[in-house]
Enzyme design. Sequence first.
Site, PDB file in Angstrom:
ATOM      1  CB  SER A   8      -0.896   0.007   1.247  1.00 45.29           C
ATOM      2  OG  SER A   8      -1.460   1.304   1.374  1.00 45.29           O
ATOM      3  CG  HIS A  33      -4.001  -1.576  -1.489  1.00 41.53           C
ATOM      4  ND1 HIS A  33      -5.137  -2.299  -1.805  1.00 41.53           N
ATOM      5  CD2 HIS A  33      -4.349  -0.790  -0.441  1.00 41.53           C
ATOM      6  CE1 HIS A  33      -6.115  -1.966  -0.977  1.00 41.53           C
ATOM      7  NE2 HIS A  33      -5.664  -1.041  -0.140  1.00 41.53           N
ATOM      8  CG  ASP A  35      -5.187   2.410   1.053  1.00 48.91           C
ATOM      9  OD1 ASP A  35      -6.135   1.611   0.947  1.00 48.91           O
ATOM     10  OD2 ASP A  35      -4.045   2.079   1.423  1.00 48.91           O
ATOM     11  CG  MET A  37      -8.357   7.068   3.064  1.00 48.33           C
ATOM     12  SD  MET A  37      -7.307   7.117   4.533  1.00 48.33           S
ATOM     13  CE  MET A  37      -6.592   5.479   4.470  1.00 48.33           C
ATOM     14  CG  HIS A  66      -9.402   0.241  -0.237  1.00 47.27           C
ATOM     15  ND1 HIS A  66      -8.781  -0.017   0.972  1.00 47.27           N
ATOM     16  CD2 HIS A  66     -10.737   0.219   0.024  1.00 47.27           C
ATOM     17  CE1 HIS A  66      -9.703  -0.176   1.909  1.00 47.27           C
ATOM     18  NE2 HIS A  66     -10.894  -0.026   1.363  1.00 47.27           N
ATOM     19  CG  MET A  68     -11.339   3.265   2.568  1.00 49.57           C
ATOM     20  SD  MET A  68      -9.753   3.216   3.404  1.00 49.57           S
ATOM     21  CE  MET A  68      -8.675   3.266   1.981  1.00 49.57           C
ATOM     22  CG  ASP A 175      -6.407  -2.864   3.172  1.00 48.60           C
ATOM     23  OD1 ASP A 175      -5.262  -2.649   3.598  1.00 48.60           O
ATOM     24  OD2 ASP A 175      -7.090  -2.008   2.559  1.00 48.60           O
TER      25      ASP A 175
HETATM   26  C1  DX5 Z   1      -6.354   1.361   5.802  1.00 42.45           C
HETATM   27  C2  DX5 Z   1      -5.956   1.137   4.369  1.00 42.45           C
HETATM   28  C3  DX5 Z   1      -4.850   0.168   4.224  1.00 42.45           C
HETATM   29  C4  DX5 Z   1      -3.555   0.643   4.839  1.00 42.45           C
HETATM   30  C5  DX5 Z   1      -2.840  -0.575   5.330  1.00 42.45           C
HETATM   31  O1  DX5 Z   1      -7.506   2.106   5.859  1.00 42.45           O
HETATM   32  O2  DX5 Z   1      -7.037   0.644   3.605  1.00 42.45           O
HETATM   33  O3  DX5 Z   1      -4.643  -0.218   2.881  1.00 42.45           O
HETATM   34  O4  DX5 Z   1      -2.730   1.328   3.941  1.00 42.45           O
HETATM   35  O5  DX5 Z   1      -1.744  -0.174   6.047  1.00 42.45           O
HETATM   36  P1  DX5 Z   1      -1.015  -1.105   7.099  1.00 42.45           P
HETATM   37  O6  DX5 Z   1      -0.481  -2.276   6.321  1.00 42.45           O
HETATM   38  O7  DX5 Z   1       0.043  -0.211   7.635  1.00 42.45           O
HETATM   39  O8  DX5 Z   1      -2.022  -1.522   8.110  1.00 42.45           O
HETATM   40 ZN    ZN Z   2      -6.597  -0.242   1.581  1.00 38.54          ZN
END
Ligand code: DX5
Ligand code: ZN
Length: 218
Positions: A8, A33, A35, A37, A66, A68, A175
């Site tokens: 990620s 990956h 993220d 947000m 991903h 969010m 995840d």
């Molecule tokens: C959390 C994200 C993850 C995050 C994982 O909300 O969706 O993808 O980057 O990070 P680690 O591996 O540090 O938990």
């Molecule tokens: Zn994620």
Amino acid sequence: MTRKIAPSLLAADFAHLQRDIEMVNHSEADWFHLDVMDGVFVPNISFGMPVIKAIAQHAHKTLDVHLMIVDPDRYINTFIDLGANVLTVHYEACAHLHRTIQAIKANGAKAGVALNPHTSVDLLEDCITEIDLVCIMSVNPGFGGQSFIENTYDKVSRLKTLIHKKNTNTLIQIDGGVHSGNAKRLVEVGANVLVAGSFVFNSENPTVTIANLKKEIS
Ligand code: DX5
Ligand code: ZN
């Protein structure tokens, strides 16, 4: 069985993003990956379209995005046009999940559905055959570096049973809080894709850490 590692980039050094992308390109990692947000669905804001566009110009592996965010339907075209190969929305953010999944696939990407830690896998019973990937959140979404929730193993087993029952080949992604101490058990209970952020990027040698994770799950 498919077993993949997806670093990620949330845990990458944004001041040296191209360097970290190249590290992943040249490593044994399988996917990137990413993220996204929005500060509404989750209490944190990460990055959006311009950063994904820049990442896509340098990343040479599958882009697993991903979302969010609330109301993800508004941005399906946008993220796929930017290069998302797998586009994952949250079950909790979609009032018409079946329609959302169809829209992702109609736009040419694989459709993923993420489940928060409190959301039961049973809720996917009536649409699992339509879903390419289920992302089981093993932390509450919003931040990297959180501790792995132990109930995840049981959730993976129950999802695996549902996937078998429905005779589909949906991938199971994990995840949050993934590290060398839980990776092996996760694939043993049925996980296919492990996301790892801080465990990879905060390690002394991320390339070696990725290689070791791959070894753990092979
Ligand atoms: C959390 C994200 C993850 C995050 C994982 O909300 O969706 O993808 O980057 O990070 P680690 O591996 O540090 O938990
Ligand atoms: Zn994620």
